[in-house]
Design a protein around this motif. Structure first.
Motif, PDB file in Angstrom:
ATOM      1  N   LEU A 167       0.920  -1.302   0.071  1.00  0.00           N
ATOM      2  CA  LEU A 167       0.145  -0.058   0.057  1.00  0.00           C
ATOM      3  C   LEU A 167       0.917   1.081  -0.047  1.00  0.00           C
ATOM      4  O   LEU A 167       0.571   2.049  -0.642  1.00  0.00           O
ATOM      5  N   ALA A 168       2.008   1.325   0.859  1.00  0.00           N
ATOM      6  CA  ALA A 168       2.813   2.364   1.108  1.00  0.00           C
ATOM      7  C   ALA A 168       3.681   2.766  -0.273  1.00  0.00           C
ATOM      8  O   ALA A 168       3.587   3.831  -0.604  1.00  0.00           O
ATOM      9  N   ASP A 169       4.017   1.628  -1.052  1.00  0.00           N
ATOM     10  CA  ASP A 169       4.883   1.997  -2.294  1.00  0.00           C
ATOM     11  C   ASP A 169       3.839   2.418  -3.361  1.00  0.00           C
ATOM     12  O   ASP A 169       4.567   2.868  -4.347  1.00  0.00           O
ATOM     13  N   HIS A 170       2.612   2.129  -3.153  1.00  0.00           N
ATOM     14  CA  HIS A 170       1.738   2.725  -4.445  1.00  0.00           C
ATOM     15  C   HIS A 170       1.000   3.721  -3.710  1.00  0.00           C
ATOM     16  O   HIS A 170      -0.171   4.195  -4.389  1.00  0.00           O
ATOM     17  N   GLY A 171       1.408   4.585  -3.003  1.00  0.00           N
ATOM     18  CA  GLY A 171       0.696   5.628  -2.399  1.00  0.00           C
ATOM     19  C   GLY A 171      -0.296   5.578  -1.761  1.00  0.00           C
ATOM     20  O   GLY A 171      -1.317   6.868  -1.790  1.00  0.00           O
TER      21      GLY A 171
END
Length: 349
Positions: free
Chosen positions: A203-207
């Motif tokens: 989730l974090a890596d895809h904003g």
């Protein structure tokens, strides 16, 4: 019964040369083309080594013991054991499998295997977990399968739990899901920790922001279904990553009760590729396959390398669903599991 002397006469070499070749001690001692002629002749003549004579000569029985702690009673055990057995057969070893459900039973089985003079042990517990290795095994070559010892003293292999969560969540994001829930496991497990971390990192890596209201950790019971239904009604996620295929059933049931269709109105990814669930759900469940066969195969090769009476050629390993880590990988060696595309993700198969 074909003897080494007969093979030597066929090829026109000494019996000692045949012995070196058939005992895999020809490297640097016998010219490669002669060694190949010896092996070809042995195969043509149906030569079978005398296991008892070899064990007396080498102080090796070429027998490996597989200690199963509750594994043999699970639906996945067969794949772990089959992988180990296939690898050991290729390497000239015999596998003896035993099962124990408590410490006393396990110790009894270990004593029995020692009476057979096993050269080493494979040790596996039900589900990926940290284990206390029995002290009676510690003086033998030992590899752990789908487990890690508390002190990390022994080589081990396990699924890459973080990548499972990361890859499943990424697949849902790639399918256009913008509100992704994680249906996890309420029990404290290595798998739960790793998969939840992978979910959050993807989730974090895809904003995308992690929302704790979209994580629902449950057991396998009626309460779990109600919890998943409440999550859906409150948050309306369009994608679900499920800890395993069994928990994906709660999502399917939630959708059916609301007149929704998995694969159209919501996307779902499970873990296990459990045949009962993954092949009978409609639409069929996209899932990440756990590498039970691969872990068994890798562990057996790693054990033979540790026993040390012959080399292991990783270049000869067969192609598998999940790529195997190198034998010298830091323990626990992690297998990157494969996502099996089916029908439960929008835009899937």
């Amino acid at each position: 019964m074909t003897t080494m002397k007969q093979i030597a006469q066929r090829v026109g070499v000494s019996v000692s040369t045949v012995s070196l070749v058939l005992n895999d001690r020809d490297g640097g001692r016998v010219k490669p083309h002669i060694a190949q002629r010896v092996r070809d002749a042995a195969e043509e003549m149906g030569y079978q080594p005398n296991a008892l004579a070899r064990s007396l000569r080498t102080n090796r029985t070429h027998i490996v013991g597989f200690i199963s702690v509750e594994v043999a009673t699970t639906p996945y055990a067969g794949r772990i054991i089959q992988g180990a057995q296939d690898a050991l057969s290729e390497l000239g070893y015999l596998l003896i499998t035993v099962n124990g459900d408590d410490d006393k039973a396990v110790e009894g089985e270990i004593r029995a295997l020692k009476r057979y003079g096993v050269d080493g042990f494979l040790y596996s517990a039900m589900s990926n977990r940290v284990v206390d290795v029995p002290e009676s095994l510690c003086s033998f070559p030992l590899v752990l399968v789908d487990a890690t010892d508390a002190e990390n003293r022994f080589p081990s292999v396990e699924p890459d739990e973080f990548r499972i969560g990361y890859d499943a969540t990424t697949r849902l994001i790639e399918a256009g899901c913008g509100h992704i829930a994680y249906i996890g496991c309420l029990q404290p497990m290595i798998a739960q920790t790793g998969r939840a971390e992978g979910y959050r990192q993807a989730l974090a890596d895809h904003g995308m922001r992690f929302d704790e209201r979209l994580q629902c950790d449950v057991l396998n019971n009626g309460t779990a279904l109600r919890a998943v239904e409440e999550l859906y009604d409150a948050q309306r996620p369009d994608g679900f990553f499920c800890f395993n295929d069994a928990r994906a059933w709660y999502v399917y049931e939630t959708a059916a009760r609301r007149g929704l269709t998995v694969g159209r109105d919501m996307s779902v990814v499970g873990v296990d590729n459990h045949r009962v669930f993954a092949e009978t759900f409609s639409p069929q469940l996209t899932t990440i396959e756990l590498p039970h066969y691969e872990m068994g195969y890798w562990a057996a090769n790693r054990l033979v390398a540790a026993i040390g009476d012959r080399g292991v050629d990783e270049a000869q390993w067969p192609r598998m669903t999940a790529p195997l880590p190198p034998l010298d990988a830091t323990s626990p060696a992690k297998v990157h599991c494969t996502l099996i595309e089916k029908e439960s993700v929008r835009g899937g198969r």
